[in-house]
Design a protein around this motif. Structure first.
Motif, PDB file in Angstrom:
ATOM      1  N   TYR A 100     -40.481  48.185  28.023  1.00  0.00           N
ATOM      2  CA  TYR A 100     -40.192  47.112  27.070  1.00  0.00           C
ATOM      3  C   TYR A 100     -41.541  46.688  26.527  1.00  0.00           C
ATOM      4  CZ  TYR A 100     -38.075  42.529  25.774  1.00  0.00           C
ATOM      5  OH  TYR A 100     -37.588  41.414  25.141  1.00  0.00           O
ATOM      6  N   PHE A 269     -40.721  33.165  36.624  1.00  0.00           N
ATOM      7  CA  PHE A 269     -39.959  33.431  35.389  1.00  0.00           C
ATOM      8  C   PHE A 269     -38.897  34.524  35.587  1.00  0.00           C
ATOM      9  CE2 PHE A 269     -39.425  34.500  30.828  1.00  0.00           C
ATOM     10  CZ  PHE A 269     -39.199  33.223  30.342  1.00  0.00           C
ATOM     11  N   SER A 314     -28.453  34.214  28.438  1.00  0.00           N
ATOM     12  CA  SER A 314     -29.452  33.757  29.402  1.00  0.00           C
ATOM     13  C   SER A 314     -29.233  32.314  29.850  1.00  0.00           C
ATOM     14  CB  SER A 314     -30.851  33.938  28.816  1.00  0.00           C
ATOM     15  OG  SER A 314     -30.910  33.343  27.540  1.00  0.00           O
ATOM     16  N   VAL A 380     -39.775  29.891  23.637  1.00  0.00           N
ATOM     17  CA  VAL A 380     -41.029  30.623  23.527  1.00  0.00           C
ATOM     18  C   VAL A 380     -41.663  30.258  22.174  1.00  0.00           C
ATOM     19  CG1 VAL A 380     -42.127  32.887  23.636  1.00  0.00           C
ATOM     20  CG2 VAL A 380     -40.099  32.430  25.029  1.00  0.00           C
ATOM     21  N   THR A 384     -35.323  30.898  18.308  1.00  0.00           N
ATOM     22  CA  THR A 384     -33.929  30.913  18.741  1.00  0.00           C
ATOM     23  C   THR A 384     -33.367  29.493  18.711  1.00  0.00           C
ATOM     24  OG1 THR A 384     -34.543  32.689  20.239  1.00  0.00           O
ATOM     25  CG2 THR A 384     -32.393  31.685  20.611  1.00  0.00           C
TER      26      THR A 384
HETATM   27  P1  AMP Z   1     -37.972  32.101  21.024  1.00  0.00           P
HETATM   28  O1  AMP Z   1     -36.968  32.286  19.967  1.00  0.00           O
HETATM   29  O2  AMP Z   1     -39.255  32.846  20.744  1.00  0.00           O
HETATM   30  O3  AMP Z   1     -38.229  30.666  21.403  1.00  0.00           O
HETATM   31  O4  AMP Z   1     -37.424  32.820  22.335  1.00  0.00           O
HETATM   32  C1  AMP Z   1     -36.610  32.134  23.230  1.00  0.00           C
HETATM   33  C2  AMP Z   1     -35.476  32.992  23.645  1.00  0.00           C
HETATM   34  O5  AMP Z   1     -35.951  34.266  24.060  1.00  0.00           O
HETATM   35  C3  AMP Z   1     -34.743  32.361  24.819  1.00  0.00           C
HETATM   36  O6  AMP Z   1     -33.384  32.282  24.454  1.00  0.00           O
HETATM   37  C4  AMP Z   1     -34.958  33.286  25.976  1.00  0.00           C
HETATM   38  O7  AMP Z   1     -33.717  33.591  26.582  1.00  0.00           O
HETATM   39  C5  AMP Z   1     -35.579  34.529  25.402  1.00  0.00           C
HETATM   40  N1  AMP Z   1     -36.823  34.904  26.089  1.00  0.00           N
HETATM   41  C6  AMP Z   1     -37.679  34.130  26.729  1.00  0.00           C
HETATM   42  N2  AMP Z   1     -38.723  34.837  27.217  1.00  0.00           N
HETATM   43  C7  AMP Z   1     -38.506  36.106  26.877  1.00  0.00           C
HETATM   44  C8  AMP Z   1     -39.212  37.324  27.090  1.00  0.00           C
HETATM   45  N3  AMP Z   1     -40.355  37.356  27.741  1.00  0.00           N
HETATM   46  N4  AMP Z   1     -38.669  38.461  26.612  1.00  0.00           N
HETATM   47  C9  AMP Z   1     -37.524  38.425  25.927  1.00  0.00           C
HETATM   48  N5  AMP Z   1     -36.813  37.308  25.677  1.00  0.00           N
HETATM   49  C10 AMP Z   1     -37.304  36.158  26.147  1.00  0.00           C
END
Ligand code: AMP
Length: 492
Positions: A100, A269, A314, A380, A384
């Motif tokens: 990944y 995590f 998740s 993150v 999302t």
């Molecule tokens: P974002 O849209 O960048 O804030 O990503 C947050 C979403 O990504 C959350 O719904 C998490 O479930 C998922 N997420 C968080 N960390 C990771 C990661 N390292 N790799 C893939 N998905 C992630």
């Protein structure tokens, strides 16, 4: 010297002239099998169960007197779809890997397991985790004449083993482990043994299982998570311990502990997001851990509302825990399509935005006029959350309160979880009120770091000797960031 055969699937290769994927942080899953025959099929089944750990590329190496290798870009079900591919991987021992990678194009040269022909014969390695001194080692290895074939940090293992002055394979392998810093859960294969190893802090998971298919021979499997075992028809034996090296050969199985005992720091995590909820890690069910995190989040961040809605998949276990603890009904107000990949792997913000919409749709009949508590595992970049809150409002929700089942992610991971540079982490650049405004929620609450520890350990964080690696939340990095500190990698 043994012959080796190699096949590669080129169907989905993208090349990247500027090597923009050449980053040294990868999330991965690994599998090893020691049996009498069909090791490749079993490995593919295990890799399939570990697909959540890596979706960009996959590979298997087997041994039946010769080494056989197949690596390709894509999902396990795509790369190993053709029975002819598995048929070309004969033998009773195998290792496999799911990769990944981060943004940009993936290149086949980085797909694992990595394989080399050494003085002592063929040797293959598959690595989950991320090394923090790989660049420094690489520089000195290149100076000594080592020719690197890939840009992945894992390749340093191959060269360190090759140049080691020890005579036997195990000593060479341990010699290599002693020179690397960082996180590693490894499986490796030589002509007469399967090796598994975990770094001294045990940052990434690795477990041992047993196959009961053969009465004459003890058959073993090694995998990143227990969720791989049932697909492989194997039974759980135990977690491989931090700092432990396991050697499986015709004489049986043995364990070596080549490092001084230091306190373990498993990645917190993995419990929050990364591991599959049906896995058991260090005697803890990931699913139950996530429910407890949700319950603790409800205690710390209560709000009056009509329904608790998870961001699937998740956020589901934490939302169940939150709903139970707060006595507010749990509803599936958002439906997830399972037919597209994770939005996170999309390279640009624009595509990632579209991806969120493709992935989630709202269930209007549940959301209309309701005060909604939305639960997700983490924020993150915030992409999302922003989209989901917008969608829930558009579906007629009266209020949207966002609750996050982890503390704010303020720091990048250098040990194998794919996080962007810290400047791109919403919580690094914004406080909670600012985040709430940006996301467009009526309120925003995160579980505290101590709350997370209480949910997992029934006690608070031991600040003298923390029980987990929680660097993404606290900035407390338990393993030296040598390359980063020397400016040898892209700074996060
Ligand atoms: P974002 O849209 O960048 O804030 O990503 C947050 C979403 O990504 C959350 O719904 C998490 O479930 C998922 N997420 C968080 N960390 C990771 C990661 N390292 N790799 C893939 N998905 C992630």
């Amino acid at each position: 010297m043994n012959k080796s055969s190699e096949s590669i699937s080129y169907s989905t290769i993208h090349t990247s002239p500027d090597h923009e994927d050449d980053k040294f942080h990868e999330e991965c899953g690994v599998v090893g099998v020691w049996t009498t025959q069909d090791a490749a099929s079993l490995t593919a089944l295990g890799l399939h169960a570990l697909q959540h750990r890596g979706q960009e590329a996959t590979g298997i190496v087997t041994y039946d007197g010769n080494f056989h290798i197949h690596r390709g870009l894509g999902l396990v079900g795509e790369v190993f779809a053709d029975p002819q591919v598995i048929a070309k991987l004969p033998g009773g021992i195998a290792i496999g890997h799911n990769r990944y990678a981060t943004t940009g194009a993936t290149q086949l040269r980085n797909v694992q397991p990595l394989y080399g022909d050494f003085e002592f014969g063929g040797f293959a390695v598959a690595h989950n985790g991320n090394l923090t001194n790989a660049q420094l080692l690489r520089q000195s290895l290149v100076r000594r004449g080592c020719l690197f074939q890939s840009s992945t940090d894992s390749e340093v293992f191959i060269h360190l083993i090759a140049i080691s002055l020890y005579s036997n394979v195990i000593d060479r392998f341990i010699d290599a482990l002693k020179q690397v810093q960082g996180a590693y859960s490894l499986v490796a294969l030589s002509k007469d043994m399967l090796i598994a190893a975990r770094d001294p802090l045990g940052v990434r998971p690795l477990i041992l299982g047993k196959l009961n298919q053969n009465k004459e021979k003890e058959c073993w499997v090694v995998a990143s998570e227990t969720c791989a075992l049932s697909s492989m028809g194997a039974e759980f034996v135990r977690d491989i311990e931090p700092g432990e090296v396991i050697i499986i050969n015709d004489e049986g199985i043995r364990s070596i502990k080549p490092f001084h005992n230091i306190s373990h720091r498993f990645c917190i995590f993995e419990y929050v997001y990364f591991a599959r909820p049906d896995s058991i890690i260090e005697n803890k069910s990931v699913y139950i851990a996530r429910q407890k995190i949700g319950a603790e989040l409800a205690l710390e961040n209560p709000v009056e509302a009509d329904i608790v809605v998870p961001v699937p998949d998740s956020g589901v276990p934490a939302a169940l825990g939150y709903a139970k603890a707060s006595n507010i009904p749990f509803e599936l107000g958002i439906i997830r399509s399972h037919y597209i990949g994770r939005t996170f792997i999309e390279p640009t913000d624009q595509i990632r935005n579209l991806g969120v919409k493709l992935k989630h749709s709202t269930n209007g009949s549940i959301l209309k006029d309701k005060r909604v508590i939305l639960i997700d595992d983490s924020i993150v970049r915030g992409t999302t959350s922003k989209k989901i809150v917008e969608m829930v409002r558009a579906a007629g929700a009266a209020e949207v309160h966002l609750r996050i089942a982890s503390p704010p992610t303020r720091f990048s991971c250098y040990y194998g979880i794919d996080t962007p540079s810290k400047e791109k982490l919403l919580a690094h650049t914004h406080d909670i009120d600012e985040m709430c405004k940006l996301i467009g929620a009526d309120s925003l609450g995160f579980i505290s770091c101590n709350g997370l520890y209480k949910a997992l350990e029934e006690k608070e964080r031991n600040n003298e000797k923390p029980q987990y690696c929680d660097a993404c939340f606290t900035g407390d990095y338990p393993i030296q960031l040598t390359d980063h500190d020397m400016n040898l990698t892209q700074n996060k």
